[in-house]
Design a protein around this motif. Structure first.
Motif, PDB file in Angstrom:
ATOM      1  N   ALA A 158       8.650  20.514  77.046  1.00 54.94           N
ATOM      2  CA  ALA A 158       8.209  20.901  78.398  1.00 54.94           C
ATOM      3  C   ALA A 158       9.273  20.589  79.435  1.00 54.94           C
ATOM      4  O   ALA A 158       9.555  21.412  80.312  1.00 54.94           O
ATOM      5  N   VAL A 159       9.895  19.408  79.345  1.00 56.04           N
ATOM      6  CA  VAL A 159      10.902  19.051  80.352  1.00 56.04           C
ATOM      7  C   VAL A 159      12.158  19.919  80.185  1.00 56.04           C
ATOM      8  O   VAL A 159      12.790  20.293  81.180  1.00 56.04           O
ATOM      9  N   ILE A 160      12.491  20.271  78.960  1.00 54.04           N
ATOM     10  CA  ILE A 160      13.625  21.183  78.732  1.00 54.04           C
ATOM     11  C   ILE A 160      13.291  22.564  79.318  1.00 54.04           C
ATOM     12  O   ILE A 160      14.147  23.209  79.932  1.00 54.04           O
ATOM     13  N   ALA A 161      12.043  22.993  79.160  1.00 55.73           N
ATOM     14  CA  ALA A 161      11.616  24.274  79.726  1.00 55.73           C
ATOM     15  C   ALA A 161      11.694  24.245  81.257  1.00 55.73           C
ATOM     16  O   ALA A 161      12.152  25.206  81.882  1.00 55.73           O
ATOM     17  N   VAL A 162      11.241  23.151  81.857  1.00 56.98           N
ATOM     18  CA  VAL A 162      11.326  23.002  83.324  1.00 56.98           C
ATOM     19  C   VAL A 162      12.783  23.114  83.763  1.00 56.98           C
ATOM     20  O   VAL A 162      13.113  23.840  84.707  1.00 56.98           O
ATOM     21  N   ASP A 163      13.681  22.395  83.066  1.00 57.27           N
ATOM     22  CA  ASP A 163      15.113  22.455  83.395  1.00 57.27           C
ATOM     23  C   ASP A 163      15.641  23.884  83.289  1.00 57.27           C
ATOM     24  O   ASP A 163      16.381  24.348  84.160  1.00 57.27           O
ATOM     25  N   HIS A 171      21.120  21.094  87.963  1.00 55.74           N
ATOM     26  CA  HIS A 171      20.931  19.744  87.404  1.00 55.74           C
ATOM     27  C   HIS A 171      20.150  18.836  88.350  1.00 55.74           C
ATOM     28  O   HIS A 171      19.312  18.047  87.906  1.00 55.74           O
ATOM     29  N   VAL A 172      20.408  18.942  89.645  1.00 56.89           N
ATOM     30  CA  VAL A 172      19.673  18.109  90.609  1.00 56.89           C
ATOM     31  C   VAL A 172      18.195  18.494  90.602  1.00 56.89           C
ATOM     32  O   VAL A 172      17.313  17.623  90.560  1.00 56.89           O
ATOM     33  N   LEU A 197      12.666  17.479  89.516  1.00 57.37           N
ATOM     34  CA  LEU A 197      11.408  18.159  89.211  1.00 57.37           C
ATOM     35  C   LEU A 197      10.970  18.003  87.756  1.00 57.37           C
ATOM     36  O   LEU A 197       9.869  18.399  87.390  1.00 57.37           O
ATOM     37  N   GLY A 198      11.818  17.383  86.943  1.00 62.56           N
ATOM     38  CA  GLY A 198      11.416  17.069  85.570  1.00 62.56           C
ATOM     39  C   GLY A 198      10.232  16.109  85.542  1.00 62.56           C
ATOM     40  O   GLY A 198       9.479  16.046  84.567  1.00 62.56           O
ATOM     41  N   PHE A 199      10.040  15.387  86.634  1.00 62.34           N
ATOM     42  CA  PHE A 199       8.906  14.465  86.718  1.00 62.34           C
ATOM     43  C   PHE A 199       7.568  15.208  86.801  1.00 62.34           C
ATOM     44  O   PHE A 199       6.514  14.601  86.671  1.00 62.34           O
TER      45      PHE A 199
END
Length: 193
Positions: free
Chosen positions: A43-48, A129-130, A135-137
């Protein structure tokens, strides 16, 4: 390879820590935790990825080689030198393959067009990256993840892994801008002759 090992190790360690502190010591409980931790990582990789995709759709004029937003202050440059980025940046993967422009080495420092594109891509990378780091949180909102024992550690690892390339890109910006200005000046002199 460093990132992949870090991601897999973090996934296993987060699942293992939750397994140990959970108190239900069955193999199926560990597999269950590992599955949900892995889903959190995905999920966090998808958000990125989504954020990077959105950032790339913004107008290029905001990411121009001399864009004020991406100027690096003297104190920030000093901080990066203090971190000795030059000695460890080679261990952080450069994922230019996703944008079609590799930033692991400067191939044509005499071409203002090429160096300008390098800076443009770097600036896009910084924003991506920022946004990914911060927003990965959002994965803490996923209902199938334990917010503090699973989602938060994943978000923190993502924050660190997103911050490293951001610092590298920012570290390189002043040097690239100097090379860009020299290339522009040299091209202008050649036209004036």
């Amino acid at each position: 390879m460093f990132y992949l090992l870090t991601i897999i190790s973090a996934d296993i360690l987060i699942a293992l820590a939750n397994f140990i502190f959970d108190g239900s010591y069955t193999f199926s409980a560990f597999l269950h935790l590992f599955l949900f931790t892995s889903l959190g990582v995905i999920a966090v990789i998808a958000v990125d990825g989504i954020l990077a995709f959105i950032a790339r759709r913004l107008p290029e004029r905001y990411f121009a080689p001399e864009a004020k937003l991406f100027t690096v202050s003297k104190s920030e440059q000093k901080f990066y030198r203090w971190l000795r980025i030059k000695s460890w940046k080679k261990y952080v993967p450069e994922l230019g393959c996703f944008t079609g422009f590799h930033k692991d080495s400067l191939k044509d420092p005499t071409s203002s067009e090429y160096v300008g594109r390098f800076l443009l891509e770097s600036n896009y990378g910084v924003l991506g990256h920022v946004l990914g780091a911060l927003l990965g949180f959002l994965i803490m909102l996923l209902p199938f993840l334990r917010p503090f024992s699973v989602a938060l550690p994943i978000a923190i690892v993502n924050f660190i892994l997103s911050t490293l390339p951001t610092m590298i890109l920012r570290f390189n910006t002043p040097y690239l801008r100097n090379i860009y200005r020299r290339a522009l000046s040299r091209e202008k002199q050649n036209i004036d002759k």
